[in-house]
Write an enzyme that holds these catalytic residues in place. Sequence first.
Site, PDB file in Angstrom:
ATOM      1  N   PRO A  10       0.787  -1.228   0.000  1.00 35.86           N
ATOM      2  CA  PRO A  10       0.000   0.000   0.000  1.00 35.86           C
ATOM      3  C   PRO A  10       0.821   1.281   0.000  1.00 35.86           C
ATOM      4  O   PRO A  10       1.845   1.365   0.675  1.00 35.86           O
ATOM      5  CB  PRO A  10      -0.840  -0.104   1.275  1.00 35.86           C
ATOM      6  CG  PRO A  10      -0.172  -1.136   2.109  1.00 35.86           C
ATOM      7  CD  PRO A  10       0.479  -2.087   1.157  1.00 35.86           C
ATOM      8  N   ASN A  11       0.341   2.219  -0.769  1.00 37.06           N
ATOM      9  CA  ASN A  11       0.887   3.585  -0.890  1.00 37.06           C
ATOM     10  C   ASN A  11       2.183   3.670  -1.685  1.00 37.06           C
ATOM     11  O   ASN A  11       2.672   4.765  -1.944  1.00 37.06           O
ATOM     12  CB  ASN A  11       1.068   4.230   0.502  1.00 37.06           C
ATOM     13  CG  ASN A  11      -0.249   4.344   1.243  1.00 37.06           C
ATOM     14  OD1 ASN A  11      -1.194   4.894   0.697  1.00 37.06           O
ATOM     15  ND2 ASN A  11      -0.335   3.807   2.439  1.00 37.06           N
ATOM     16  N   ARG A  18       4.802  10.888  -2.667  1.00 39.28           N
ATOM     17  CA  ARG A  18       4.534  10.641  -1.265  1.00 39.28           C
ATOM     18  C   ARG A  18       5.769  10.948  -0.406  1.00 39.28           C
ATOM     19  O   ARG A  18       6.821  10.330  -0.601  1.00 39.28           O
ATOM     20  CB  ARG A  18       4.205   9.150  -1.153  1.00 39.28           C
ATOM     21  CG  ARG A  18       4.089   8.636   0.230  1.00 39.28           C
ATOM     22  CD  ARG A  18       4.106   7.119   0.240  1.00 39.28           C
ATOM     23  NE  ARG A  18       3.841   6.661   1.580  1.00 39.28           N
ATOM     24  CZ  ARG A  18       4.144   5.451   2.017  1.00 39.28           C
ATOM     25  NH1 ARG A  18       4.692   4.563   1.228  1.00 39.28           N
ATOM     26  NH2 ARG A  18       3.873   5.133   3.254  1.00 39.28           N
ATOM     27  N   TYR A  23      10.868   9.012   1.152  1.00 39.91           N
ATOM     28  CA  TYR A  23      10.862   7.936   0.155  1.00 39.91           C
ATOM     29  C   TYR A  23      11.518   8.295  -1.182  1.00 39.91           C
ATOM     30  O   TYR A  23      11.597   7.453  -2.075  1.00 39.91           O
ATOM     31  CB  TYR A  23       9.415   7.464  -0.078  1.00 39.91           C
ATOM     32  CG  TYR A  23       8.775   6.916   1.184  1.00 39.91           C
ATOM     33  CD1 TYR A  23       9.248   5.745   1.765  1.00 39.91           C
ATOM     34  CD2 TYR A  23       7.725   7.586   1.812  1.00 39.91           C
ATOM     35  CE1 TYR A  23       8.683   5.249   2.931  1.00 39.91           C
ATOM     36  CE2 TYR A  23       7.148   7.094   2.981  1.00 39.91           C
ATOM     37  CZ  TYR A  23       7.630   5.928   3.533  1.00 39.91           C
ATOM     38  OH  TYR A  23       7.076   5.432   4.681  1.00 39.91           O
ATOM     39  N   ASN A  75       8.089  -5.330  -0.407  1.00 35.43           N
ATOM     40  CA  ASN A  75       7.902  -4.212   0.521  1.00 35.43           C
ATOM     41  C   ASN A  75       6.415  -4.168   0.862  1.00 35.43           C
ATOM     42  O   ASN A  75       5.621  -3.666   0.076  1.00 35.43           O
ATOM     43  CB  ASN A  75       8.349  -2.894  -0.120  1.00 35.43           C
ATOM     44  CG  ASN A  75       8.251  -1.729   0.861  1.00 35.43           C
ATOM     45  OD1 ASN A  75       7.618  -1.842   1.906  1.00 35.43           O
ATOM     46  ND2 ASN A  75       8.871  -0.619   0.517  1.00 35.43           N
ATOM     47  N   ALA A  78       2.860  -0.511   5.185  1.00 27.07           N
ATOM     48  CA  ALA A  78       2.406  -0.544   6.592  1.00 27.07           C
ATOM     49  C   ALA A  78       1.908  -1.926   7.024  1.00 27.07           C
ATOM     50  O   ALA A  78       1.891  -2.226   8.221  1.00 27.07           O
ATOM     51  CB  ALA A  78       1.320   0.506   6.807  1.00 27.07           C
ATOM     52  N   HIS A  81       3.781  -4.121   9.621  1.00 26.33           N
ATOM     53  CA  HIS A  81       3.754  -3.966  11.069  1.00 26.33           C
ATOM     54  C   HIS A  81       2.599  -4.674  11.762  1.00 26.33           C
ATOM     55  O   HIS A  81       2.606  -4.813  12.980  1.00 26.33           O
ATOM     56  CB  HIS A  81       3.753  -2.467  11.416  1.00 26.33           C
ATOM     57  CG  HIS A  81       4.767  -1.687  10.623  1.00 26.33           C
ATOM     58  ND1 HIS A  81       6.115  -1.971  10.704  1.00 26.33           N
ATOM     59  CD2 HIS A  81       4.635  -0.688   9.705  1.00 26.33           C
ATOM     60  CE1 HIS A  81       6.770  -1.148   9.866  1.00 26.33           C
ATOM     61  NE2 HIS A  81       5.902  -0.369   9.247  1.00 26.33           N
ATOM     62  N   ASP A  88       1.234 -15.067   7.456  1.00 25.88           N
ATOM     63  CA  ASP A  88       0.850 -16.472   7.270  1.00 25.88           C
ATOM     64  C   ASP A  88       0.996 -16.900   5.809  1.00 25.88           C
ATOM     65  O   ASP A  88       1.380 -18.043   5.532  1.00 25.88           O
ATOM     66  CB  ASP A  88      -0.594 -16.706   7.728  1.00 25.88           C
ATOM     67  CG  ASP A  88      -0.712 -16.781   9.246  1.00 25.88           C
ATOM     68  OD1 ASP A  88       0.324 -16.774   9.926  1.00 25.88           O
ATOM     69  OD2 ASP A  88      -1.853 -16.846   9.748  1.00 25.88           O
ATOM     70  N   GLU A  99      12.443  -9.095   2.549  1.00 24.51           N
ATOM     71  CA  GLU A  99      11.646  -7.923   2.931  1.00 24.51           C
ATOM     72  C   GLU A  99      12.497  -6.670   2.711  1.00 24.51           C
ATOM     73  O   GLU A  99      13.648  -6.623   3.150  1.00 24.51           O
ATOM     74  CB  GLU A  99      11.290  -8.098   4.413  1.00 24.51           C
ATOM     75  CG  GLU A  99      10.515  -6.965   5.022  1.00 24.51           C
ATOM     76  CD  GLU A  99      10.398  -7.113   6.555  1.00 24.51           C
ATOM     77  OE1 GLU A  99      10.722  -8.193   7.117  1.00 24.51           O
ATOM     78  OE2 GLU A  99      10.012  -6.125   7.187  1.00 24.51           O
ATOM     79  N   HIS A 101      12.551  -2.329   2.894  1.00 27.01           N
ATOM     80  CA  HIS A 101      11.967  -1.032   3.252  1.00 27.01           C
ATOM     81  C   HIS A 101      12.875   0.068   2.751  1.00 27.01           C
ATOM     82  O   HIS A 101      14.096  -0.004   2.938  1.00 27.01           O
ATOM     83  CB  HIS A 101      11.774  -0.909   4.764  1.00 27.01           C
ATOM     84  CG  HIS A 101      10.863  -1.962   5.289  1.00 27.01           C
ATOM     85  ND1 HIS A 101       9.511  -1.944   5.043  1.00 27.01           N
ATOM     86  CD2 HIS A 101      11.119  -3.108   5.963  1.00 27.01           C
ATOM     87  CE1 HIS A 101       8.970  -3.023   5.570  1.00 27.01           C
ATOM     88  NE2 HIS A 101       9.924  -3.757   6.128  1.00 27.01           N
ATOM     89  N   SER A 103      12.822   3.248   3.727  1.00 22.29           N
ATOM     90  CA  SER A 103      13.296   4.057   4.862  1.00 22.29           C
ATOM     91  C   SER A 103      13.861   3.154   5.951  1.00 22.29           C
ATOM     92  O   SER A 103      13.583   1.947   5.979  1.00 22.29           O
ATOM     93  CB  SER A 103      12.127   4.874   5.420  1.00 22.29           C
ATOM     94  OG  SER A 103      11.129   4.008   5.949  1.00 22.29           O
ATOM     95  N   ARG A 108      12.395   5.527  12.916  1.00 20.29           N
ATOM     96  CA  ARG A 108      11.145   6.279  12.771  1.00 20.29           C
ATOM     97  C   ARG A 108      10.215   5.960  13.951  1.00 20.29           C
ATOM     98  O   ARG A 108      10.674   5.560  15.009  1.00 20.29           O
ATOM     99  CB  ARG A 108      10.528   5.949  11.410  1.00 20.29           C
ATOM    100  CG  ARG A 108      11.457   6.341  10.242  1.00 20.29           C
ATOM    101  CD  ARG A 108      10.840   6.056   8.895  1.00 20.29           C
ATOM    102  NE  ARG A 108       9.608   6.811   8.694  1.00 20.29           N
ATOM    103  CZ  ARG A 108       8.703   6.496   7.753  1.00 20.29           C
ATOM    104  NH1 ARG A 108       8.896   5.457   6.954  1.00 20.29           N
ATOM    105  NH2 ARG A 108       7.608   7.219   7.613  1.00 20.29           N
ATOM    106  N   ARG A 112       6.690   1.363  13.751  1.00 19.48           N
ATOM    107  CA  ARG A 112       7.400   0.820  12.583  1.00 19.48           C
ATOM    108  C   ARG A 112       8.569  -0.085  12.971  1.00 19.48           C
ATOM    109  O   ARG A 112       9.204  -0.688  12.120  1.00 19.48           O
ATOM    110  CB  ARG A 112       7.934   1.959  11.699  1.00 19.48           C
ATOM    111  CG  ARG A 112       6.850   2.800  11.083  1.00 19.48           C
ATOM    112  CD  ARG A 112       7.429   3.824  10.121  1.00 19.48           C
ATOM    113  NE  ARG A 112       6.558   4.976  10.004  1.00 19.48           N
ATOM    114  CZ  ARG A 112       5.515   5.060   9.163  1.00 19.48           C
ATOM    115  NH1 ARG A 112       5.250   4.082   8.336  1.00 19.48           N
ATOM    116  NH2 ARG A 112       4.762   6.150   9.141  1.00 19.48           N
TER     117      ARG A 112
HETATM  118  C1  DQA Z   1       7.971   1.330   4.234  1.00 24.13           C
HETATM  119  C2  DQA Z   1       7.952   1.616   5.741  1.00 24.13           C
HETATM  120  C3  DQA Z   1       6.567   1.406   6.315  1.00 24.13           C
HETATM  121  O1  DQA Z   1       6.574   1.692   7.702  1.00 24.13           O
HETATM  122  C4  DQA Z   1       5.572   2.335   5.648  1.00 24.13           C
HETATM  123  O2  DQA Z   1       4.280   2.098   6.138  1.00 24.13           O
HETATM  124  C5  DQA Z   1       5.619   2.233   4.161  1.00 24.13           C
HETATM  125  C6  DQA Z   1       6.902   2.123   3.506  1.00 24.13           C
HETATM  126  C7  DQA Z   1       9.329   1.659   3.601  1.00 24.13           C
HETATM  127  O3  DQA Z   1       9.533   1.249   2.460  1.00 24.13           O
HETATM  128  O4  DQA Z   1      10.153   2.347   4.214  1.00 24.13           O
HETATM  129  O5  DQA Z   1       4.593   2.307   3.498  1.00 24.13           O
HETATM  130  O6  DQA Z   1       7.723  -0.057   4.043  1.00 24.13           O
END
Ligand code: DQA
Length: 149
Positions: A10-11, A18, A23, A75, A78, A81, A88, A99, A101, A103, A108, A112
């Site tokens: 998401p996002n 964003r 990012y 990635n 959110a 978390h 699962d 995995e 990320h 950031s 942070r 997170r």
């Molecule tokens: C993220 C870190 C997450 O906490 C956040 O919700 C994101 C991006 C990152 O790529 O740093 O959407 O996964």
Amino acid sequence: MKKILMLNGPNLNRLGKREPGIYGVRTLKDLEERMIQLGTEMQMEVVCFQSNHEGELIDKLHEAEDTGIDGIIFNPGAFTHYSYAIRDAIAGIACPVIEVHISNVYKREEFRHKSVVAPVSKGQIAGLGLLGYELALDAFKREEGKEEE
Ligand code: DQA
């Protein structure tokens, strides 16, 4: 030739717009093109998928196993978390997940600092910007060498 899935949650479709201070200014399209190109140079096929929906990400994880994907760069945004459903799904497939990320989640907000997917992932890369995705691809490439030994 290894087939790698890059999965973004998401996002992450909003990359470039964003919170660019966190990012960066590169878009998801830039990232996907770069990863596909890098994959070609490394003799790996990279396929990309992004969704803002938990169920779609879970379906993609299942499908990855069924379609013979060799590794997933993920990635989960959110969902990282708190999504036990995604955790699962990762635990339930044989396909290894790295995995990523963008950031450094550990410097942070406190919510997170916890990843529910980390214990079922092969490894985690955080805080290196979009380079983290490239390093994950490199890790899968090097694994290939190890398997052949
Ligand atoms: C993220 C870190 C997450 O906490 C956040 O919700 C994101 C991006 C990152 O790529 O740093 O959407 O996964």
